[in-house]
Design a protein around this motif. Structure first.
Motif, mmCIF file in Angstrom:
data_model
loop_
_atom_site.group_PDB
_atom_site.id
_atom_site.type_symbol
_atom_site.label_atom_id
_atom_site.label_comp_id
_atom_site.label_asym_id
_atom_site.label_seq_id
_atom_site.Cartn_x
_atom_site.Cartn_y
_atom_site.Cartn_z
ATOM 1 N N GLN A 217 73.126 17.578 -18.538
ATOM 2 C CA GLN A 217 71.722 17.953 -18.361
ATOM 3 C C GLN A 217 71.057 18.229 -19.698
ATOM 4 O OE1 GLN A 217 72.238 21.191 -15.526
ATOM 5 N NE2 GLN A 217 71.450 19.923 -13.865
ATOM 6 N N SER A 218 71.831 18.736 -20.652
ATOM 7 C CA SER A 218 71.282 18.982 -21.982
ATOM 8 C C SER A 218 70.954 17.667 -22.690
ATOM 9 C CB SER A 218 72.293 19.790 -22.810
ATOM 10 O OG SER A 218 71.837 19.975 -24.125
ATOM 11 N N ASP A 219 71.804 16.663 -22.472
ATOM 12 C CA ASP A 219 71.583 15.354 -23.093
ATOM 13 C C ASP A 219 70.500 14.559 -22.370
ATOM 14 O OD1 ASP A 219 73.519 15.849 -25.006
ATOM 15 O OD2 ASP A 219 75.133 14.903 -23.854
ATOM 16 N N TRP A 220 70.436 14.705 -21.049
ATOM 17 C CA TRP A 220 69.460 13.980 -20.237
ATOM 18 C C TRP A 220 68.663 14.968 -19.395
ATOM 19 C CZ3 TRP A 220 74.633 11.720 -19.756
ATOM 20 C CH2 TRP A 220 74.804 10.610 -20.594
ATOM 21 N N PRO A 221 67.541 15.442 -19.892
ATOM 22 C CA PRO A 221 66.741 16.454 -19.189
ATOM 23 C C PRO A 221 66.369 16.061 -17.762
ATOM 24 C CG PRO A 221 65.953 16.161 -21.433
ATOM 25 C CD PRO A 221 66.959 15.091 -21.191
ATOM 26 N N GLY A 226 66.667 16.624 -11.420
ATOM 27 C CA GLY A 226 67.096 15.707 -10.371
ATOM 28 C C GLY A 226 68.210 16.211 -9.473
ATOM 29 N N LEU A 227 68.927 17.281 -9.891
ATOM 30 C CA LEU A 227 70.077 17.742 -9.127
ATOM 31 C C LEU A 227 69.828 19.110 -8.497
ATOM 32 C CD1 LEU A 227 73.004 16.728 -11.524
ATOM 33 C CD2 LEU A 227 72.031 15.420 -9.625
ATOM 34 N N LEU A 228 70.388 19.300 -7.309
ATOM 35 C CA LEU A 228 70.258 20.556 -6.562
ATOM 36 C C LEU A 228 71.650 21.120 -6.313
ATOM 37 C CD1 LEU A 228 68.559 22.579 -4.829
ATOM 38 C CD2 LEU A 228 68.985 21.034 -2.880
ATOM 39 N N ILE A 229 71.890 22.365 -6.717
ATOM 40 C CA ILE A 229 73.182 23.017 -6.506
ATOM 41 C C ILE A 229 73.274 23.502 -5.063
ATOM 42 C CG2 ILE A 229 74.625 24.993 -7.122
ATOM 43 C CD1 ILE A 229 73.559 24.776 -9.965
#
Length: 309
Positions: A217-221, A226-229
């Motif tokens: 996520q740090s590399d691709w904001p 886009g993701l839900l925990i």
């Protein structure tokens, strides 16, 4: 007449010198002063999380530091699967291994290894969690009933974050068996592959290590949004350097002390920087007890566990 005493004394001194040399350790006489000769070797098995050349580059300063301090030839052996590491520990081909939490427990229960130490990552610390997640647009929620008949991407059966935790979570919630609850269960082989499979729509949900997800996520904001925990596990120890049990009496304490103190020496700091870590911390077997509870409740028998390469 005058030369005889001088020659006699010279001969006597030469004989004494030769006798003195014979009494000395041959290694003291013949060993080059500029070369370090180490007879013992310590081979550490590692499963590459990145490409092979990158992994060797990351571990090279650590092996050099350990070799200097322990006075041994310490080297890394890159292995291509969880099963390969298990076999080489069992057959005593390697002396130690960097093991994920579930692999450590499986190997420890078989009597192969004891824990030594693990890295304290600059960002994530010394522990990790399993995260079950989905895309924001799948309609899947924290309610496990919304997971039914979906496609799930996992890492490998021999991982906690990428297999055992989601399996246990379903079982302890509703006594659900993963094998029939989902439409398909796909093992992707790596944590980053699971993240990409879910994000790109090849699976509805997945499970992976939190540190891998956050690094991506740090590399691709765009992954951040886009993701839900859906759920997250309790923390467990990160990858632990574990030593073969039969070597523990002679090496475990010395190796552990060397690792946990290396951040106090410049050469050690340099090696830690290459590993993106601040230090090593000693690891205790009881830190894995929460994982053992999961295994017990799922009926996982470590003695018959198949690594299924």
């Amino acid at each position: 007449m005058g030369r005889f005493p001088i020659l006699a004394v010279s001969a006597l001194l030469l004989i004494c010198g030769l006798l003195s040399s014979c009494e000395r350790n041959p290694s003291e006489v013949n060993a080059p002063s500029t070369r370090i000769i180490r007879e013992e070797t310590l081979v550490i098995g590692v499963l590459p999380e990145k490409n092979v050349f990158e992994q060797r580059r990351r571990y090279q300063p650590l092996t050099e530091y350990l070799s200097d301090v322990l006075h041994m030839n310490v080297r890394i052996k890159l292995l291509d699967s969880y099963g390969a590491i298990a076999r080489e520990l069992e057959e005593q081909v390697i002396d130690a291994a960097v093991l994920g939490s579930l692999n450590y427990v499986l190997m420890h229960e078989r009597g192969y290894v004891l824990p030594v130490a693990r890295l304290v990552d600059l960002t994530h610390g010394a522990d990790y969690r399993s995260i079950v997640f989905t895309r924001h647009d799948t309609g899947i929620t924290e309610d496990i009933r919304s997971w039914k008949d979906k496609d799930i991407a996992l890492v490998h059966p021999a991982t906690l974050a990428g297999a055992l935790f989601p399996r246990w979570y379903l079982y302890q919630s509703e006594k659900i068996d993963m094998s029939w609850y989902f439409n398909t269960v796909r093992y992707m082989g790596s944590h980053d592959s699971v993240v990409l499979a879910v994000y790109n729509g090849h699976a509805h949900l997945g499970a992976a290590k939190d540190d891998v997800i956050r690094a991506m996520q740090s590399d691709w904001p765009e992954l951040q949004e886009g993701l839900l925990i859906l759920t997250i596990s309790e923390p467990v120890p990160s990858n632990t350097l574990s030593l073969r049990s039969d070597l523990a009496d002679t090496l475990l304490e010395r190796l552990q002390e060397t690792l946990v103190s290396m951040h106090t020496y410049q050469q050690g700091i340099t090696a830690l920087q290459q590993l993106e870590a601040s230090s090593f911390v000693a690891t205790r077997d009881e830190e894995f007890d929460s994982l053992r509870v999961m295994m017990y409740e799922l009926g996982v028998d470590s003695s018959h566990f198949s690594f299924a390469d």
